[in-house]
Design an enzyme around this catalytic site. Structure first.
Site, PDB file in Angstrom:
ATOM      1  N   GLU A  57      23.644  29.554   6.981  1.00 28.33           N
ATOM      2  CA  GLU A  57      23.252  29.770   8.204  1.00 28.33           C
ATOM      3  C   GLU A  57      24.466  29.733   9.264  1.00 28.33           C
ATOM      4  O   GLU A  57      24.178  30.140  10.477  1.00 28.33           O
ATOM      5  CB  GLU A  57      22.060  29.328   8.503  1.00 28.33           C
ATOM      6  CG  GLU A  57      21.000  29.679   7.855  1.00 28.33           C
ATOM      7  CD  GLU A  57      19.506  29.100   8.202  1.00 28.33           C
ATOM      8  OE1 GLU A  57      19.555  28.064   9.136  1.00 28.33           O
ATOM      9  OE2 GLU A  57      18.532  29.811   7.823  1.00 28.33           O
TER      10      GLU A  57
HETATM   11  C1  BMA Z   1      16.286  27.147   6.804  1.00 27.85           C
HETATM   12  C2  BMA Z   1      17.218  26.253   6.254  1.00 27.85           C
HETATM   13  C3  BMA Z   1      16.980  24.879   6.864  1.00 27.85           C
HETATM   14  C4  BMA Z   1      15.935  24.613   7.513  1.00 27.85           C
HETATM   15  C5  BMA Z   1      14.945  25.479   7.294  1.00 27.85           C
HETATM   16  C6  BMA Z   1      13.575  25.364   7.838  1.00 27.85           C
HETATM   17  O1  BMA Z   1      16.885  28.170   7.763  1.00 27.85           O
HETATM   18  O2  BMA Z   1      18.403  26.608   5.936  1.00 27.85           O
HETATM   19  O3  BMA Z   1      17.989  24.767   7.604  1.00 27.85           O
HETATM   20  O4  BMA Z   1      15.418  23.361   7.023  1.00 27.85           O
HETATM   21  O5  BMA Z   1      15.342  26.799   7.653  1.00 27.85           O
HETATM   22  O6  BMA Z   1      13.857  25.275   9.350  1.00 27.85           O
END
Ligand code: BMA
Length: 862
Positions: free
Chosen positions: A463
């Site tokens: 991300e």
């Molecule tokens: C995603 C993951 C984590 C996070 C999850 C829930 O984007 O990559 O970083 O824990 O969402 O928010």
């Protein structure tokens, strides 16, 4: 099983040599584990305590009863002092005479967490600053006769990194770093340390910043020459042949005239290729080329057998076996197909020429205290993926490059691995020494993992790219000072577009690299026509669950929905009655999404289901809700193949007991979601859905050949009786989403109220194998579920009981549990009972029949 697995994987030294050469050879390299006699202390205090190595300081403090269980109630809060201290670990060792005689003696740490100085007999021999690297140093000339003293001094990662934060005119984004919980206010320092990001807290994890010798440490000793590394490079693989190049690194301590290096298939007992070379002092690269005709291919779960070859490499000098290494590996071609098509770009994995729809989940570390994850826990984690028909796990970038055993199990059971590099939701000071450190980390891990057939992809980060473009990060820096923006973006591109792909290209040239997850195009955020997508509009974006049905992507690498653990699990970390409220202080400490996340659960729950009567029922309904949501998503993704070719939900597991998106809780117990996902991931999926007023039924097949069978649709009254039914016998196309049925819902219902029926779709293969699914034409809270009585009979069977349940009326989400016995596992749970159609499940249990009967509880939604 685990024992066998371990011994399969061990470097074969004396035993293998003796089998091949008929005698024991003293010339082979030797290894001595340093896992005994360790003690530790707080650097500024004087008392020593016994320590476990591999281990971390938190678990050593716990074992010595100096702290309480960090996962229990609010204990995490009182333990924040630990990461602000320096810690010393120490042991002594004596080399065997045989080892002592060797010319080359190295000390190897497979993992040091994180800022460590290592002293041998009071001389500093190593400085480490990256928990993901292997640290090796020659110690031959520093050893004493008799007892030697090894000391590891761990600097507080907080004390080391706070000054780096203080020194900068700008800050690096690190959205999940819970600095305030660690008493650091807004100083998000996690980005400076090459250490697992989740240690600093995450939106599902506590802040417990560890230090310690977290992986094995040993001494290795050898003479003349030895195998230093081995890469079974698969240059071309198809059903006819596999062109293999064994790239072997031999380390020699002198010139050696005739060294013979051979590779043999130990299962077939046959030599495949050999080379005789002259070795120079230092590292020698030797190639042993061979072709496997009609290779036994490795397949992922569901597509075939994950066949593993056992390839043994021998190094022979002057007729003496000097070293031997056995490398299990699967032969396969595996690539990411990312090509332009009429909609954008495809994004799917092709295994041995077959496009694979990826079914699976995201994986995070199994514990905050990594060394205490046992081999049994690893095996259960992977088997729980296999049992739910998954074929892929994504090792997410805020954790660790996993232990070898993780990949060994994935190889063995056919689970493909999407491997992130360890960077997540942050920006990093990627230049100079820091970036060079990352390069070494990448080399260590790509080298270590490249022989595993399960590795499907190397991915730059989690991300970070989307955050730059879509979360406002770029704009924030640009506004603050365009120079900061430019500098950080250059660091970003150097890291993810230069250094990491270079390492993959050099050390695993046949593997694919993907810059980030999610990712579509360079210089932009992710989208739904290209690349992979993290879809969070349902949940974070508060969109209704049914939105899953219309959102598209070429590959959903994340989406998820939260739930609390079941009551038996809650009682383990929050045992007091005052805790049993989702807003209690203890439950809130174990909900890292805060009140916002609890609010989301509540509002989704009330829009779908009626209000639960108490805490226990809330937990149960929350799990069913989560299961419904993920089931909806998986079905939509699979119906949309081949446009969409992957569905990995967030997340497979937890690292401590918490309310989260996990499908199985910290204790390994399956939530409703895991049962629902297992059904939605079967090789055939029958998926009924109302679209634009029509009842459509799809049968999605992941099979490689066409299937004959019959689709049956029944409209069943909740109080019993069939309102309408349809049958169609047909041939299903292979690897395809087949729309087999489409009729106006009104015609299907024949005037019956939607609230009074369930639509049951079943596919039966010609040979009788059955796939079923229930569809509700209105929301759960609108359904007219009648009162019903669920009868059950219990039959003792091997290792437990078989329970057969029947209900005269429809019963929704039937939940079986054993009071105060959390470890019984039901083969199915949270399932629906059709009127007068019995269902049998098995449960493992050691309870007596009387006890079992007394403690068995059966609930359903009304
Ligand atoms: C995603 C993951 C984590 C996070 C999850 C829930 O984007 O990559 O970083 O824990 O969402 O928010």
């Amino acid at each position: 099983m685990m024992e066998r697995l371990k011994s399969d994987l061990k470097r074969t030294t004396l035993i293998a040599s003796s089998l091949v050469w008929g005698c024991l050879l003293s010339a082979a390299p030797l290894r001595m584990e340093l896992n005994q006699g360790w003690k530790f202390r707080q650097a500024r205090l004087s008392n020593w305590y016994p320590a476990t190595v591999p281990g971390v300081v938190h678990t050593d403090l716990l074992d010595n009863r100096m702290i309480e269980d960090p996962f229990f109630r609010l204990n995490e809060r009182g333990l924040q002092w630990i990461d602000k201290e320096d810690w010393i670990y120490e042991t002594t060792f004596t080399l065997s005479e045989e080892m002592d005689k060797k010319q080359n003696i190295n000390l190897v740490f497979e993992g040091l967490d994180t800022y460590a100085d290592v002293y041998l007999n009071d001389t500093k021999i190593l400085t480490a600053d990256n928990m993901f690297r292997t640290w090796k140093t020659a110690i031959g000339d520093r050893l004493k006769q008799g007892e030697n003293r090894l000391r590891v001094y761990f600097h507080s990662p907080i004390k080391i990194d706070v000054p780096k934060w203080d020194a900068l005119p700008y800050q690096y984004e690190a959205s999940n770093d819970q600095s305030e919980n660690g008493g650091l206010f807004n100083k998000k320092i996690s980005v400076f340390a090459r250490k697992a990001g989740y240690h600093y807290g995450w939106d599902w994890g506590p802040r417990l910043v560890t230090s310690g010798i977290w992986r094995p440490v040993y001494i290795e000793a050898w003479d003349e020459a030895r195998i230093q590394d081995l890469f079974i490079r698969q240059k071309e693989v198809n059903r006819q042949r596999a062109v293999i190049c064994g790239e072997i690194e031999i380390e020699a301590d002198k010139e050696i005239e005739n060294a013979r290096i051979s590779i043999a298939d130990t299962k077939e007992g046959k030599e495949l290729g050999a080379q005789t070379v002259r070795l120079h002092k230092g590292i020698n690269k030797v190639e042993v080329n061979f072709i496997l005709k009609k290779p036994h291919l490795w397949w992922s779960n569901g597509l075939g057998e994950p066949y593993m070859y056992n390839l043994r490499t021998d190094l022979v000098i002057s007729n003496e076996l000097k070293d031997s290494r056995t490398q299990p590996t699967g032969i396969r071609s595996l690539k990411l197909v990312h090509q332009p098509d009429k909609d954008g770009h495809t994004f799917y994995f092709e295994l041995n020429g077959v496009p694979v729809f990826a079914k699976g989940a995201n994986y995070i570390p199994q514990d905050n205290f990594l060394p205490r994850v046992t081999d049994e826990r690893y095996e259960k984690t992977i088997l729980d993926a296999v049992r739910t028909n998954m074929n892929m796990l994504r090792i997410w970038g805020g954790g660790i490059y996993e232990n070898d055993i993780f990949y060994d199990l994935c190889d063995r059971y056919g689970i493909l691995v999407w491997q992130d590099f360890m960077f997540a939701c942050s920006l990093y000071p990627a230049e100079g020494e820091w970036l060079e450190n990352v390069r070494h980390e990448a080399i260590d891990n790509v080298r270590r993992l490249r022989n595993h057939p399960c590795i499907a992809l190397w991915c730059g980060n989690n991300e970070c790219n989307d955050a730059w473009f879509n979360w406002g990060w770029q704009k924030r820096y640009a506004k603050q000072n365009p120079e900061y923006e430019q500098r950080i973006w250059k660091q970003f591109t150097d890291q993810y577009y230069v250094v990491l792909p270079e390492v993959v290209k050099e050390f695993a040239p046949e593997s694919d690299y993907w810059p980030s997850s999610p990712f579509a195009n360079r210089d932009g955020g992710s989208d739904d026509h290209n690349g992979d997508r993290h879809y969070w509009s349902v949940w974070h974006g508060k969109e209704p669950i049914e939105k899953y049905n219309s959102e598209r992507s070429r590959f959903f690498s994340e989406y998820g929905f939260q739930s609390f653990p079941e009551f038996n699990s809650v009682k383990q970390y929050a045992p007091q009655e005052e805790d049993w409220d989702i807003y209690s202080e203890v439950m809130m400490a174990h909900q890292r999404g805060g009140e916002h996340a609890n609010g989301l659960i509540e509002s989704y729950l009330l829009s779908e289901y009626r209000k639960p009567k108490d805490f226990r029922e809330f937990l149960y309904l929350n799990q069913v809700l989560q299961g419904d949501a993920i089931k909806t998503a998986i079905e939509a993704h699979r119906r949309d193949r081949p446009y969409c070719m992957g569905s990995l939900f967030w997340q497979h597991n937890d690292c401590w007991p918490v309310a989260s998106w996990a499908s199985r809780d910290y204790y390994g117990r399956w939530k409703a979601q895991h049962y629902f996902a297992g059904k939605a991931f079967r090789d055939l999926l029958v998926s009924p859905i109302v679209e634009e007023g029509k009842l459509n039924a799809y049968v999605v097949s992941d099979r490689q050949s066409p299937t004959n069978g019959t689709l049956t649709i029944r409209v069943i009254k909740l109080t019993g009786g069939v309102v309408n039914s349809f049958r169609k016998t047909t041939r299903l196309k292979a690897n395809n989403s087949n729309l087999l049925f489409s009729i106006d819902l009104a015609d299907v219902l024949k005037g019956t109220q939607k609230e009074d029926v369930v639509i049951r779709a079943e596919w039966k293969d010609k040979d009788g194998k059955c796939y079923e699914n229930n569809y509700f034409p209105v929301q759960q809270k609108e359904m007219n579920y009648p009162e019903t009585q669920i009868r059950h009979s219990i039959k003792p069977v091997k290792d437990g009981y078989e329970i057969t349940l029947t209900s005269c009326n429809f019963a929704r989400a039937v939940y079986l549990s054993i009071e105060n016995d959390a470890d019984s596992f039901f083969t199915d749970n949270y399932f629906d009972l059709l009127p007068d159609e019995p269902v049998t499940v098995k449960v493992n249990s050691s309870l007596s029949p009387e006890d079992f009967e007394k403690r068995l509880q059966v609930a359903s939604y009304l």
